[in-house]
Design a protein around this motif. Structure first.
Motif, short mmCIF file in Angstrom:
data_model
loop_
_atom_site.label_atom_id
_atom_site.label_comp_id
_atom_site.label_asym_id
_atom_site.label_seq_id
_atom_site.Cartn_x
_atom_site.Cartn_y
_atom_site.Cartn_z
N VAL A 1 4.93 6.57 -2.68
CA VAL A 1 5.36 5.92 -3.87
C VAL A 1 4.34 4.94 -4.47
CG1 VAL A 1 7.38 4.27 -5.00
CG2 VAL A 1 7.95 5.99 -3.56
N TRP A 2 4.00 5.22 -5.76
CA TRP A 2 3.37 4.17 -6.58
C TRP A 2 4.26 3.14 -7.32
CZ3 TRP A 2 1.14 8.31 -4.67
CH2 TRP A 2 -0.20 8.21 -4.17
N HIS A 3 4.27 1.85 -7.03
CA HIS A 3 5.08 0.85 -7.44
C HIS A 3 4.39 -0.02 -8.53
CE1 HIS A 3 8.35 -2.25 -7.40
NE2 HIS A 3 7.41 -3.03 -7.11
N GLY A 4 5.21 0.23 -9.74
CA GLY A 4 4.93 -0.43 -10.91
C GLY A 4 3.76 -0.10 -11.55
N VAL A 5 3.58 1.28 -11.97
CA VAL A 5 2.62 1.97 -12.56
C VAL A 5 2.53 1.25 -13.98
CG1 VAL A 5 1.47 4.12 -13.26
CG2 VAL A 5 2.62 3.89 -11.02
N GLU A 6 1.43 1.00 -14.43
CA GLU A 6 1.51 0.24 -15.79
C GLU A 6 1.78 1.35 -17.08
OE1 GLU A 6 1.15 -2.90 -16.62
OE2 GLU A 6 0.54 -3.94 -14.97
N HIS A 7 2.10 1.04 -18.07
CA HIS A 7 2.25 1.77 -19.40
C HIS A 7 0.70 2.17 -19.62
CE1 HIS A 7 2.54 3.32 -23.51
NE2 HIS A 7 1.82 2.36 -23.93
N GLY A 8 0.42 3.42 -19.82
CA GLY A 8 -0.95 4.19 -20.15
C GLY A 8 -1.81 4.20 -18.87
N GLN A 9 -1.35 3.93 -17.81
CA GLN A 9 -1.96 4.06 -16.63
C GLN A 9 -2.19 5.53 -16.07
OE1 GLN A 9 -1.04 1.66 -13.49
NE2 GLN A 9 -2.17 2.59 -11.82
N THR A 10 -3.29 6.11 -15.78
CA THR A 10 -3.36 7.32 -15.20
C THR A 10 -3.52 7.39 -13.47
OG1 THR A 10 -4.55 8.17 -17.23
CG2 THR A 10 -4.92 9.43 -15.15
N LEU A 11 -2.75 7.82 -13.16
CA LEU A 11 -2.34 8.32 -11.53
C LEU A 11 -2.91 9.40 -10.94
CD1 LEU A 11 -1.04 6.72 -9.30
CD2 LEU A 11 1.01 8.12 -9.61
N ASN A 12 -4.21 9.44 -10.28
CA ASN A 12 -4.87 10.85 -9.65
C ASN A 12 -4.36 10.60 -8.30
OD1 ASN A 12 -6.16 12.01 -11.88
ND2 ASN A 12 -7.23 9.96 -12.04
N VAL A 13 -3.95 11.45 -7.71
CA VAL A 13 -3.66 11.64 -6.30
C VAL A 13 -3.98 12.83 -5.69
CG1 VAL A 13 -1.58 11.54 -4.46
CG2 VAL A 13 -1.36 10.44 -6.81
N GLU A 14 -4.73 12.58 -4.33
CA GLU A 14 -5.18 13.76 -3.43
C GLU A 14 -4.38 13.44 -2.37
OE1 GLU A 14 -9.03 13.78 -2.14
OE2 GLU A 14 -8.58 15.59 -0.73
N PHE A 15 -3.22 14.29 -1.99
CA PHE A 15 -2.05 14.25 -1.34
C PHE A 15 -2.74 15.33 0.00
CE2 PHE A 15 1.79 15.79 1.01
CZ PHE A 15 2.14 14.54 1.31
N VAL A 16 -2.90 14.73 1.01
CA VAL A 16 -3.14 15.22 2.33
C VAL A 16 -1.87 14.99 3.23
CG1 VAL A 16 -4.63 15.34 4.44
CG2 VAL A 16 -5.66 14.74 2.26
N PRO A 17 -1.30 16.22 3.73
CA PRO A 17 -0.08 16.14 4.47
C PRO A 17 -0.38 15.74 5.76
CG PRO A 17 -0.77 18.31 4.16
CD PRO A 17 -1.87 17.65 3.44
N ARG A 18 -0.87 14.63 6.15
CA ARG A 18 -1.08 14.13 7.48
C ARG A 18 0.03 13.25 7.90
NH1 ARG A 18 -7.01 12.12 9.60
NH2 ARG A 18 -6.40 12.02 11.78
N LEU A 19 0.98 13.95 8.69
CA LEU A 19 2.04 13.27 9.29
C LEU A 19 1.90 12.59 10.59
CD1 LEU A 19 5.37 12.91 8.68
CD2 LEU A 19 5.48 15.07 10.13
N ARG A 20 2.28 11.28 10.68
CA ARG A 20 1.98 10.53 11.97
C ARG A 20 3.44 10.07 12.28
NH1 ARG A 20 -2.76 7.67 12.26
NH2 ARG A 20 -1.54 5.64 12.28
N GLY A 21 3.45 10.13 13.73
CA GLY A 21 4.77 9.62 14.44
C GLY A 21 4.94 8.47 15.15
N TYR A 22 5.81 7.69 15.37
CA TYR A 22 5.92 6.46 16.07
C TYR A 22 7.58 6.38 16.68
CZ TYR A 22 2.22 5.03 12.71
OH TYR A 22 1.14 4.94 12.02
N ILE A 23 7.67 5.87 17.87
CA ILE A 23 8.77 5.66 18.65
C ILE A 23 9.02 4.43 18.73
CG2 ILE A 23 9.76 6.26 20.88
CD1 ILE A 23 8.29 8.80 21.12
N ASN A 24 10.54 4.01 18.27
CA ASN A 24 10.94 2.68 18.57
C ASN A 24 10.12 1.77 17.78
OD1 ASN A 24 13.41 3.84 19.74
ND2 ASN A 24 12.57 3.25 21.91
N ALA A 25 9.27 2.00 16.63
CA ALA A 25 8.45 0.98 15.99
C ALA A 25 9.12 -0.21 15.47
CB ALA A 25 7.70 1.77 14.80
#
Length: 283
Positions: A201-225
């Protein structure tokens, strides 16, 4: 009488030949008209259905992961998230979500299933107390495409994604043309027709702002974090050992991961369980 019969037969043959000729001409004209119509339809199809044609050109990757424990010996909570630390702007311009929070009991067999499908999407998320409550609207998007978020009569809308040469390589793009700052999510659609599952989630994207995203599906796991709620924003690095770290796009279609606890060392492990294709078919 024999001559008269011959003349009559000749006239009959001529009329029959003339009729057959007209039928052949009509059939030829009909075939030519069908060919022209077929060419006309092929010409119209890409412009009438551009998104469908582009979608069909993009292969969709589907991966299913099964996490399992067998008489673990201790209750635990498994947190899965897309929080790879090398991603630029993490915890500053955007936040990973607690993508999945799964509980495993000390005794018995327990399973948790995760599905990843490479159909990406932008979502206009509603965040309350750092938890994603809902997505008011969304749009499926392909790599190399751009969409624009607008608001009219208090209703948000993403434009139909279009291929744009200005989009950086391997990126998807969203332009916020709504009148104020907005929270925009990026995720994927697990099944055609489903609501997208937001991962970042991109929080507070400004009016007129361009959001470029390269999504790499790298999933990470933690136990009792820590005590994280599913779909909650992770606002900073997790202070616990990462026990699972996989690029989902590189895995087999079906994989099983065994969660174990070593009582002597007081440590957990997550290891892949190698199974045959026959076993996968019945899992």
């Amino acid at each position: 009488m024999a001559v008269a019969n011959n003349v009559s037969d000749g006239q009959l043959f001529a009329k029959h030949a003339e009729l057959e000729s007209k039928k052949a001409l009509h059939f030829s004209f009909h075939i030519r008209r069908l060919r022209i119509q077929a060419i006309h339809n092929r010409t119209l199809t890409p412009s009438r259905f551009p998104s469908r044609v582009l979608h069909d050109m993009t292969p969709i990757v589907l991966n299913k992961l099964n996490f399992v424990s067998r008489d673990l010996g201790m209750d635990l909570e498994l947190l899965l998230t897309f929080d790879h630390p090398s991603n630029t702007g993490i915890y500053e311009t955007y936040y990973p979500l607690a993508f999945a929070v799964k509980k495993f009991a000390a005794e018995g067999i327990h399973r948790a299933h995760i599905t990843y499908r490479s159909q990406l999407a932008f979502t206009k998320v509603v965040v309350s107390h750092d938890i994603i409550q809902s997505a008011s609207t969304e749009v499926a998007v392909q790599v190399g495409q751009s969409t624009t978020l607008t608001m009219n009569n208090q209703i948000f809308h993403f434009s139909d994604p279009q291929t744009d040469p200005s989009v950086p390589k391997k990126n998807i793009q969203c332009i916020n043309n709504s009148p104020s700052k907005e929270d925009i999510g990026v995720g994927f659609i697990e099944q055609e027709g489903d609501v997208p599952t937001s991962a970042l989630v991109w929080h507070g994207v400004e009016h007129g702002q361009t959001l470029n995203v390269e999504f790499v599906p790298r999933l990470r796991g933690y136990i009792n974090a820590c005590t994280y709620r599913q779909n909650g924003l992770i606002k900073g690095p997790i202070h616990s050992s990462c026990l699972f770290d996989q690029d989902l796009s590189t895995l087999d279609k079906h994989t099983t991961w065994v969660v174990t606890y070593d009582e002597t060392a007081r440590s957990f492990r997550i290891d892949e369980e190698i199974t045959s294709e026959v076993q996968h078919c019945f899992s």
